[in-house]
Design an enzyme around this catalytic site. Structure first.
Site, short mmCIF file in Angstrom:
data_model
loop_
_atom_site.label_atom_id
_atom_site.label_comp_id
_atom_site.label_asym_id
_atom_site.label_seq_id
_atom_site.Cartn_x
_atom_site.Cartn_y
_atom_site.Cartn_z
N ARG A 81 0.86 -1.19 0.00
CA ARG A 81 0.00 0.00 0.00
C ARG A 81 0.89 1.24 0.00
O ARG A 81 1.80 1.36 0.82
CB ARG A 81 -0.87 -0.03 1.26
CG ARG A 81 -1.91 1.04 1.33
CD ARG A 81 -2.68 0.96 2.63
NE ARG A 81 -3.58 -0.18 2.72
CZ ARG A 81 -4.15 -0.60 3.85
NH1 ARG A 81 -3.91 0.02 4.98
NH2 ARG A 81 -4.96 -1.64 3.86
N ARG A 150 -1.73 6.96 9.55
CA ARG A 150 -1.77 6.44 8.17
C ARG A 150 -1.87 7.57 7.14
O ARG A 150 -1.93 8.74 7.50
CB ARG A 150 -3.00 5.54 8.01
CG ARG A 150 -3.10 4.40 9.02
CD ARG A 150 -2.12 3.33 8.68
NE ARG A 150 -2.28 2.14 9.49
CZ ARG A 150 -3.10 1.12 9.21
NH1 ARG A 150 -3.90 1.16 8.17
NH2 ARG A 150 -3.13 0.05 9.98
N LYS A 216 -3.71 1.52 14.87
CA LYS A 216 -3.67 2.44 13.74
C LYS A 216 -4.32 3.78 14.08
O LYS A 216 -5.19 3.85 14.96
CB LYS A 216 -4.34 1.82 12.53
CG LYS A 216 -5.78 1.41 12.79
CD LYS A 216 -6.49 0.86 11.57
CE LYS A 216 -6.05 -0.52 11.19
NZ LYS A 216 -6.95 -1.19 10.23
N LYS A 218 -5.93 7.46 12.07
CA LYS A 218 -6.30 7.99 10.75
C LYS A 218 -6.76 9.44 10.81
O LYS A 218 -7.50 9.81 11.71
CB LYS A 218 -7.39 7.12 10.14
CG LYS A 218 -6.95 5.68 9.96
CD LYS A 218 -8.02 4.81 9.35
CE LYS A 218 -7.45 3.44 9.00
NZ LYS A 218 -8.46 2.56 8.41
N CYS A 437 -15.16 -3.21 -0.27
CA CYS A 437 -13.77 -3.44 0.12
C CYS A 437 -13.18 -4.57 -0.72
O CYS A 437 -13.91 -5.31 -1.38
CB CYS A 437 -13.70 -3.79 1.60
SG CYS A 437 -14.32 -5.44 1.94
N CYS A 443 -7.83 -10.74 1.05
CA CYS A 443 -7.91 -10.31 2.45
C CYS A 443 -8.02 -11.52 3.39
O CYS A 443 -8.97 -12.30 3.29
CB CYS A 443 -9.10 -9.38 2.65
SG CYS A 443 -9.23 -8.90 4.38
N CYS A 486 -13.82 -1.65 6.05
CA CYS A 486 -12.88 -0.96 5.17
C CYS A 486 -13.56 -0.13 4.08
O CYS A 486 -12.95 0.78 3.52
CB CYS A 486 -11.92 -1.95 4.54
SG CYS A 486 -10.95 -2.83 5.78
FE1 SRM Z 1 -8.93 -1.86 6.13
C1 SRM Z 1 -7.62 -4.45 7.86
C2 SRM Z 1 -8.10 -3.28 3.25
C3 SRM Z 1 -9.64 1.02 4.55
C4 SRM Z 1 -10.66 -0.79 8.88
N1 SRM Z 1 -7.95 -3.56 5.65
C5 SRM Z 1 -7.45 -4.47 6.51
C6 SRM Z 1 -6.60 -5.51 5.77
C7 SRM Z 1 -5.20 -5.04 5.77
C8 SRM Z 1 -6.75 -6.96 6.26
C9 SRM Z 1 -5.81 -7.48 7.30
O1 SRM Z 1 -5.62 -6.85 8.35
O2 SRM Z 1 -5.28 -8.57 7.07
C10 SRM Z 1 -7.25 -5.40 4.37
C11 SRM Z 1 -6.37 -5.80 3.20
C12 SRM Z 1 -7.20 -6.42 2.12
C13 SRM Z 1 -6.48 -6.62 0.86
O3 SRM Z 1 -6.36 -7.77 0.42
O4 SRM Z 1 -6.05 -5.64 0.25
C14 SRM Z 1 -7.78 -3.99 4.39
N2 SRM Z 1 -8.76 -1.22 4.27
C15 SRM Z 1 -8.49 -1.99 3.19
C16 SRM Z 1 -8.70 -1.24 1.90
C17 SRM Z 1 -7.73 -1.62 0.80
C18 SRM Z 1 -10.16 -1.47 1.45
C19 SRM Z 1 -10.49 -1.02 0.07
O5 SRM Z 1 -11.10 -1.85 -0.61
O6 SRM Z 1 -10.19 0.08 -0.34
C20 SRM Z 1 -8.58 0.20 2.42
C21 SRM Z 1 -7.16 0.70 2.39
C22 SRM Z 1 -7.08 2.07 2.94
C23 SRM Z 1 -5.75 2.74 2.78
O7 SRM Z 1 -5.41 3.04 1.66
O8 SRM Z 1 -5.10 3.00 3.80
C24 SRM Z 1 -9.02 0.03 3.86
N3 SRM Z 1 -9.89 -0.15 6.66
C25 SRM Z 1 -10.17 0.89 5.81
C26 SRM Z 1 -11.13 1.76 6.40
C27 SRM Z 1 -11.74 2.98 5.75
C28 SRM Z 1 -11.02 4.23 6.11
O9 SRM Z 1 -9.97 4.20 6.77
O10 SRM Z 1 -11.50 5.28 5.71
C29 SRM Z 1 -11.44 1.22 7.64
C30 SRM Z 1 -12.50 1.77 8.62
C31 SRM Z 1 -12.08 2.99 9.34
C32 SRM Z 1 -11.35 2.63 10.59
O11 SRM Z 1 -10.16 2.37 10.55
O12 SRM Z 1 -12.01 2.58 11.64
C33 SRM Z 1 -10.65 0.03 7.79
N4 SRM Z 1 -9.07 -2.48 8.05
C34 SRM Z 1 -9.88 -1.94 9.01
C35 SRM Z 1 -9.80 -2.74 10.21
C36 SRM Z 1 -10.55 -2.47 11.53
C37 SRM Z 1 -9.82 -1.50 12.34
C38 SRM Z 1 -10.41 -1.19 13.67
O13 SRM Z 1 -9.64 -0.89 14.56
O14 SRM Z 1 -11.60 -1.18 13.87
C39 SRM Z 1 -8.91 -3.80 9.92
C40 SRM Z 1 -8.49 -4.94 10.85
C41 SRM Z 1 -7.51 -4.55 11.87
O15 SRM Z 1 -6.94 -3.46 11.86
O16 SRM Z 1 -7.28 -5.38 12.76
C42 SRM Z 1 -8.50 -3.62 8.55
FE1 SF4 Z 2 -13.07 -6.16 3.70
FE2 SF4 Z 2 -11.42 -4.97 5.33
FE3 SF4 Z 2 -12.87 -7.01 6.22
FE4 SF4 Z 2 -10.90 -7.43 4.53
S1 SF4 Z 2 -10.67 -6.60 6.61
S2 SF4 Z 2 -13.00 -8.24 4.35
S3 SF4 Z 2 -10.93 -5.63 3.23
S4 SF4 Z 2 -13.67 -5.08 5.57
#
Ligand code: SRM
Ligand code: SF4
Length: 572
Positions: A81, A150, A216, A218, A437, A443, A486
Site C-alpha cells: 500500500r 496512516r 492504527k 487515521k 472493500c 484479504c 474498510c
Molecule cells: Fe482496512 C484491515 C483493506 C480502509 C478498517 N484492511 C485491513 C486488511 C489489511 C486486512 C488485514 O488486516 O489482514 C485489508 C487488506 C485487504 C487486501 O487484500 O487488500 C484492508 N482497508 C483496506 C482497503 C484496501 C479497502 C479497500 O477496498 O479500499 C482500504 C485501504 C485504505 C488505505 O489506503 O489505507 C481500507 N480499513 C479501511 C477503512 C476505511 C477508512 O480508513 O477510511 C477502515 C475503517 C475505518 C477505521 O479504521 O475505523 C478500515 N481495516 C480496518 C480494520 C478495523 C480497524 C479497527 O480498529 O476497527 C482492519 C483490521 C484490523 O486493523 O485489525 C483492517
Molecule cells: Fe473487507 Fe477490510 Fe474485512 Fe478485509 S478486513 S474483508 S478488506 S472489511
C-alpha cells in the site's frame, strides 16, 4: 474535571506491544527474512512488523483449500500500500505503478477507500524491487499500515482549485510530519547504511516513542460541502472553514472509526465529534498532541478496544478536550458553522479555475484492471502517457483526471471514449454511489465476498430501482466482507457486512452526508432475502418519500429502523 483521572486501561500488554518494543524501531528480522529464498513467506512477527512498512503477507484464498489438500504451504504473496497524501499522483507515478503491477503484482491496481494504490500478489523475492520502484517515482509506503498515523486523506475534487491546493498542502504536510522517524524502512528496502549502529548515536521516535501507538490512527481533511473523505469516520477529522473564499482554518473532530467485531457489543463504529476550531498553522500541533493522548492512554492490552474512539469514549470527550488544551497550552476556538451535503463523488467534467478541467471517472470497486469488455488499465495507461495535469484517487475508489487544459480536453475525451471509460452516467445512481472493500481472495480477514460480488448484486437491485423510477436517485450502498468496515459500511444508506460465504448483515439509515451511522436491519441473510427486502423498501421509498428526502432519512422517518444517534447505541 481534573486530568488526574486519566489513565490507560490495566492489563497485560498484547503480543504486538512486546514485538514493537523488541523490534529495534521496526527492524526486527525483516531484512534477514526477506533475503531468505528458502520459502515464500515470513514469520508471524515479521508479518506484524512489515505493516509499518506498508505491506501485508497474504495468501490467495481461492487456492487455499486445494493447496491444503495437496499439503503445500499457502500461496504466500504480499500486498503493498502506497502512502499518497490526498490521493494525488502524477501521470509519471501512475505509469510506474501500472508497470510495477504488471511486472511484480497480479496485473491490477486497487484504488483504496483512503485514496491510494494497493498492489496485490507480489512474491517475497520481488518485494525489494517493487519498493525501490515506488521510491524512485518519489512515493513511499512508510506507515501506510501499522500502529502509526496512516495516509492522510484530503477532499479530492479540485474544482475549487486554489482552495483545494492549499488544503491539500496542509494534508500532505501532516502526513509527512507525522511519519515515524526510524530509518528502518530506508535500511531494509532502500539499502541505506545503518547510521544508528554505534552506541553513541541513539535512535529516538520523538512523538511515537519506542512502542508507537496502541493501534492504527487515521486523519482526513474535508472541504464542505463535500464530505467525500467521510471526515467523521476518522480518528481526527479536519473540516476546512472557508469565509469569503479564503481558508480560515479547520474545525477539529475527534474519535471516529468504523471497525467492530461480530457479536461483541464492546466494539462499535463511532463518529468523530467536533470539538473546536484551529488556524491552519495550528493543525500539526493539534494532530500531534491528540496522537500523544492516544499514545499515553490508549488500550495496549486488548487490540479490539485499542482505537482512539474507545479511548475518547472511556475517558469522556470533555476530559480528552481538557487534556488536549493542557498539552497544547492554548484552547481551541469555538467550532465554526459548516454544511456537508454528500459523501460521494461528483462525476464527469467540471470546470475549475484558470481554464483547467477535471474529469471524475467511475471505477467500480476501485479495481484498475483490463476486463474482457472494458480495458480500464490500458485506457488509463494511454491517458497517463499524454496527460499533463495530475490524477486524484478518491475516497470513494474512483479517479479524477485533474487539471486538464482546455486544449488537452478533447484528446483526453477521445481516449476516454476509445476505451469506454465513463462517468457511469449510463448506470443507476445507486451503482455510482457504491463502494466495496477488497475482501476475497486476498484479504485474510474476509468472511464473505465484497468487491467481486457487489456489482452483480447491484445488477439485480437495479431492476427494482428501475421498476420504481429510482434510477437517478442517489442512494449510497456499501459492502464489506467482514465487520472491520474498510468500505465504511456503517456510513452507507444501505450497508452489508459479510458474516459467512453468501450471508450478510444488512444495515439501513446512515445519512447521505456521512453524519449519521446506520442500524442493523436484518441479520445473516442471503441474496434472495436481500432482494426481497429491497422489493418492499424501495417501492415504499418511491411512493412515500418527501421532496428531496434521502433514503437513509426516509427509513428512519418511516419507522423502519431507529436512528443511531451515537456509536455507543449502534447495537441497540
Ligand atoms: Fe482496512 C484491515 C483493506 C480502509 C478498517 N484492511 C485491513 C486488511 C489489511 C486486512 C488485514 O488486516 O489482514 C485489508 C487488506 C485487504 C487486501 O487484500 O487488500 C484492508 N482497508 C483496506 C482497503 C484496501 C479497502 C479497500 O477496498 O479500499 C482500504 C485501504 C485504505 C488505505 O489506503 O489505507 C481500507 N480499513 C479501511 C477503512 C476505511 C477508512 O480508513 O477510511 C477502515 C475503517 C475505518 C477505521 O479504521 O475505523 C478500515 N481495516 C480496518 C480494520 C478495523 C480497524 C479497527 O480498529 O476497527 C482492519 C483490521 C484490523 O486493523 O485489525 C483492517
Ligand atoms: Fe473487507 Fe477490510 Fe474485512 Fe478485509 S478486513 S474483508 S478488506 S472489511
Amino acid at each position: 474535571m481534573g486530568t488526574d483521572i486519566l489513565k490507560a486501561p490495566e492489563g497485560t500488554p498484547s503480543r504486538n506491544e512486546h514485538l514493537k518494543k523488541e523490534s529495534d524501531f521496526l527492524r526486527g528480522t525483516l531484512k534477514e527474512e526477506f533475503e531468505d529464498r528458502l520459502n515464500g513467506g515470513v514469520s508471524e512477527d515479521a508479518n506484524q512488523l512489515i505493516k509499518f512498512h506498508g505491506s501485508y503477507q497474504q495468501d490467495d484464498r481461492d487456492l487455499r483449500t486445494e493447496r491444503q489438500r495437496q499439503k503445500l504451504e499457502p500461496a504466500y504473496q504480499f500486498m503493498i500500500r502506497v502512502r499518497l497524501p490526498g490521493g494525488v499522483s502524477t501521470p509519471e507515478q501512475w505509469l510506474v505503478m501500472d508497470d510495477l503491477s504488471e511486472k511484480y503484482g497480479n496485473g491490477t491496481l486497487k484504488i483504496t477507500t483512503r485514496q491510494t494504490f494497493q498492489m496485490h500478489g507480489i512474491l517475497k523475492w520481488n518485494m525489494k524491487k517493487t519498493m525501490q520502484g515506488i521510491n524512485q517515482a518519489l512515493m513511499d509506503t512508510i506507515a501506510a499500515c501499522g500502529d502509526v498515523n496512516r495516509n492522510v486523506m484530503s477532499n479530492s475534487n479540485p474544482f475549487q482549485s486554489e482552495l483545494h491546493a492549499e488544503v491539500y498542502e496542509w494534508a500532505k504536510k501532516l502526513s509527512d510530519d507525522l511519519l515515524p522517524r526510524t530509518r528502518a524502512y530506508h535500511e531494509i528496502w532502500l539499502d541505506e547504511e545503518k547510521i544508528f549502529s554505534t552506541p553513541e548515536v541513539e535512535e529516538v521516535e520523538p512523538m511515537y516513542g519506542p512502542v508507537y501507538l496502541p493501534r492504527k490512527f487515521k486523519i482526513g481533511v474535508a472541504i464542505p460541502p463535500s464530505n467525500d473523505v467521510d471526515v467523521f469516520s476518522q480518528d481526527i477529522g479536519f473540516i476546512a472553514i472557508v469565509e469569503e473564499g479564503l481558508l480560515q482554518g479547520f474545525n477539529v473532530a475527534i474519535g471516529g472509526g468504523m471497525g467492530m467485531t461480530h457479536g461483541d457489543k464492546e466494539t462499535y463504529p463511532q463518529l468523530a465529534k467536533v470539538i473546536g476550531f484551529c488556524k491552519p498553522e495550528q493543525i500539526y500541533q493539534v494532530a500531534e498532541k491528540t496522537i500523544t493522548i492516544q499514545r499515553d492512554y490508549g488500550n495496549r492490552s486488548s487490540r479490539k478496544n485499542a482505537r482512539f474512539k474507545y479511548t475518547v469514549d472511556r475517558l469522556g470527550l470533555e476530559t480528552v478536550i481538557e487534556e488536549l488544551h493542557n498539552r497544547l497550552g492554548w484552547r481551541l476556538e469555538e467550532a465554526r458553522p459548516y454544511h456537508f451535503d454528500h459523501n460521494g463523488d461528483r462525476y464527469g467534467w467540471v470546470e475549475g479555475t484558470k481554464g483547467k478541467w477535471h474529469y471524475t471517472l467511475f471505477i467500480e470497486g476501485g479495481r484498475v484492471k483490463d476486463f474482457e469488455n472494458l480495458k480500464i488499465k490500458t485506457g488509463l495507461r494511454e491517458i497517463a502517457k499524454v496527460h499533463k495535469g495530475d490524477f486524484r484517487l478518491t475516497a470513494n475508489q474512483n479517479l479524477i483526471i485533474a487539471n486538464v487544459s482546455t486544449r488537452s480536453k478533447k484528446k483526453i475525451n477521445d481516449l476516454l471514449e476509445e476505451y469506454g471509460l465513463t462517468d457511469g452516467s449510463h448506470f443507476s445512481a445507486l451503482r455510482r454511489n457504491s463502494m466495496a472493500c477488497v475482501s476475497l481472495p486476498t484479504c485474510g480477514l474476509a468472511m464473505a465476498e465484497a468487491e467481486r460480488y457487489l456489482p452483480t448484486l447491484i445488477d439485480k437491485i437495479e431492476t427494482i430501482v428501475d421498476e420504481n423510477g429510482l434510477r437517478d436517485e442517489e442512494i449510497t450502498i456499501r459492502m464489506t466482507g467482514c465487520p472491520n468496515g474498510c468500505a465504511r459500511h456503517a456510513l452507507g444508506e444501505i450497508g452489508f457486512i459479510g458474516k459467512s460465504v453468501g450471508k450478510y448483515n444488512m444495515y439501513l439509515g446512515a445519512a447521505f452526508d456521512g453524519s449519521r451511522l446506520s442500524k442493523l436491519y436484518r441479520e445473516n441473510i442471503g441474496e434472495e432475502e436481500i432482494l426481497n427486502e429491497l422489493r418492499v423498501l424501495l417501492p415504499r421509498y418511491a411512493k412515500e418519500r418527501e421532496l428531496g428526502e434521502h433514503f437513509g432519512d426516509f427509513v428512519i422517518r418511516a419507522g423502519i429502523v431507529k436512528a443511531t444517534t451515537d456509536g455507543t447505541n449502534f447495537h441497540e
